[in-house]
Design an enzyme around this catalytic site. Structure first.
Site, short mmCIF file in Angstrom:
data_model
loop_
_atom_site.label_atom_id
_atom_site.label_comp_id
_atom_site.label_asym_id
_atom_site.label_seq_id
_atom_site.Cartn_x
_atom_site.Cartn_y
_atom_site.Cartn_z
CB CYS A 187 -3.95 8.65 -0.02
SG CYS A 187 -5.67 8.43 0.42
CE LYS B 15 -3.23 2.92 0.53
NZ LYS B 15 -4.27 3.18 -0.44
#
Ligand code: SAJ
Length: 426
Positions: A259, A205
């Site tokens: 993010c 991720k």
């Protein structure tokens, strides 16, 4: 493993679509948020976030009776933690929400339950932080209950489609935990489901978002170089991208959102001695709003005392999310350089910044302006007709930081058109 009930902790951009999608695929879902305003608005049929299709999905899930909204977790077969992991002072990962969510699950944990962490987290969070908290229940991860990390990878603006279609990585604290995770997500995921260990999944991720951050930083640095060498970066990128193995991304006022502008710091924090390129890329992207000001001043003179209409505040086009937005940072930098700034954000008409005026329409923002700056490529802003716009503004200079407008159209409507990274402006 046959799941009947699911408890999703955190009803933000990831948790709410995830909870609703599971509910419309037949699970009984308890959606949990600790923010009373979120619980109240969802229980009144209102959705507190903008994402295409989300309102319809949430309402369908609630009306079906499969999704209920609570402020505390309840016993369930499976739990998903989808709370934010912001950073705190010093760009350090703030795991307080993850820790609080794990602690809230612990009293309800039963044998054979599944717990999934979806929140983006520094490497080893699942194994070193979440597992020990859950094991305070007396149950052992992997033996008595299943524990896995499964990162969300959906793109804001396309969340509902990507949630179902994207490949899904599930990293278990052991093999059986990963398989237990697969048995849950297979209920709606149509993309490939790939099983691995928890720490690999965490690292995957972070690598994805870091990779994108570094590539955007390259584009932003190329824009600075093009500016120095009197080259138009947009033309140069277009030509370079004809190479079969080159795909340069777009320069702009910087990288925002919850993010990409946050996650790379988790690597820097965990291994500062190794993450040098990652850290430099972050700095390039974080200093881009300042570069926007420098570029503007080199092309049009000092902004001090000038009236500037700043169009768009969201962190990227066609979303309402203002978190870590470089557009907001740019507006503040202009204000601090003594420009008289008016902002307009079509997705949030009430947002305000100290020392800056907020307008409710483009025309209102631009009426008295000297310079109009396009900070976000929202469709609504890109569609502005320069000819009509010319009648509603005193500005004769437009500054396009995202290559969102057509140069010729603006020039023929009588504007001086400046584009970020175009060294041929002068
Ligand atoms: N941006 C540029 N130039 C570009 C592309 C983006 O300046 O060429 C800027 C955007 O304007 C924005 C920022 O970068 O400020 C991030 O936007 P984005 O569209 O690249 O990504 P996010 O943050 O909306 O979503 C990302 C996605 N990650 C990747 O594409 C690797 C998404 O798949 C993740 O699920 C999401 O982060 C997340 O939640 O982690």
């Amino acid at each position: 493993m046959n799941y009947q009930t699911l408890c999703v902790l955190g009803l933000g951009y990831i948790g709410l679509p995830t909870a609703s999608t599971f509910a419309t695929h037949g699970l009984k879902v308890i959606g949990v948020d600790t923010n009373p305003a979120v619980v109240e608005s969802l229980n009144n049929g209102k959705v507190h976030l903008f994402e295409p299709g989300l309102r319809t999905l949430v309402q369908a899930a609630i009306h079906s009776g499969n999704l209920v909204i609570k402020d505390q977790p309840q016993p369930a077969d499976a739990f998903i933690i989808a709370v934010p992991t912001p950073f705190k002072e010093g760009k350090l990962a703030d795991l307080d929400f993850v820790i609080a969510a794990a602690k809230a699950i612990t009293p309800h944990l039963k044998k054979d339950n599944l717990v999934i962490l979806e929140s983006t987290s520094p490497p080893r969070t699942t194994v070193d932080i979440v597992a020990p908290i859950l094991e305070e229940s007396g149950l052992i991860a992997g033996k008595d209950f299943y524990l896995a990390y499964s990162p969300e990878r959906v793109l804001p603006g396309q969340i509902l489609r990507e949630l179902i279609e994207n490949a899904r990585v599930i990293g278990g604290v052991d093999e059986i935990s990963a398989k237990a995770g697969e048995a849950l997500y297979i209920l709606f995921v149509r993309g490939e489901i790939i099983l691995t260990d928890a720490t690999t999944a965490e690292m995957v991720k972070l690598m994805e978002n870091t990779y994108r951050d570094i590539n955007i930083a390259a584009a932003n640095e190329f824009a600075r170089l093009a500016d120095r060498f009197q080259v138009d970066i947009w033309e140069a990128i277009n030509l370079a991208n004809r190479h079969p193995r080159v795909k340069i991304l777009n320069p702009g006022p910087g990288v925002g959102g919850h993010c990409i502008s946050v996650d790379p710091w988790f690597f820097v924090e965990a291994a500062p001695d190794l993450a040098k390129l990652i850290s430099t890329a972050r700095t390039v992207n974080d200093t881009q709003p300042k570069y926007v000001l420098d570029f503007l001043e080199r092309n049009t003179g000092k902004v001090s005392g000038k009236k500037i209409a700043a169009l768009g505040l969201a962190y990227k086009p066609n979303v309402d999310d203002l978190r870590e937005s470089p557009a907001i940072e740019t507006a503040k930098i202009l204000r601090d350089a003594d420009a008289k700034v008016t902002i307009y954000e079509p997705f949030d008409l009430d947002y305000s910044i100290e020392g800056i005026e907020t307008a409710r329409t483009v025309e209102q923002a631009a009426a008295q302006a000297d310079i109009v700056i396009l900070l976000v490529g929202h469709s609504k802003l890109k569609e502005i007709d320069p000819l009509k716009f010319a009648e509603s503004t005193s500005a004769r200079v437009v500054f396009d930081t995202v290559n969102g407008w057509d140069k010729e159209s603006w020039q023929s409507a009588g504007f001086t058109y400046i584009r970020l990274g175009d060294g041929k402006n002068k």
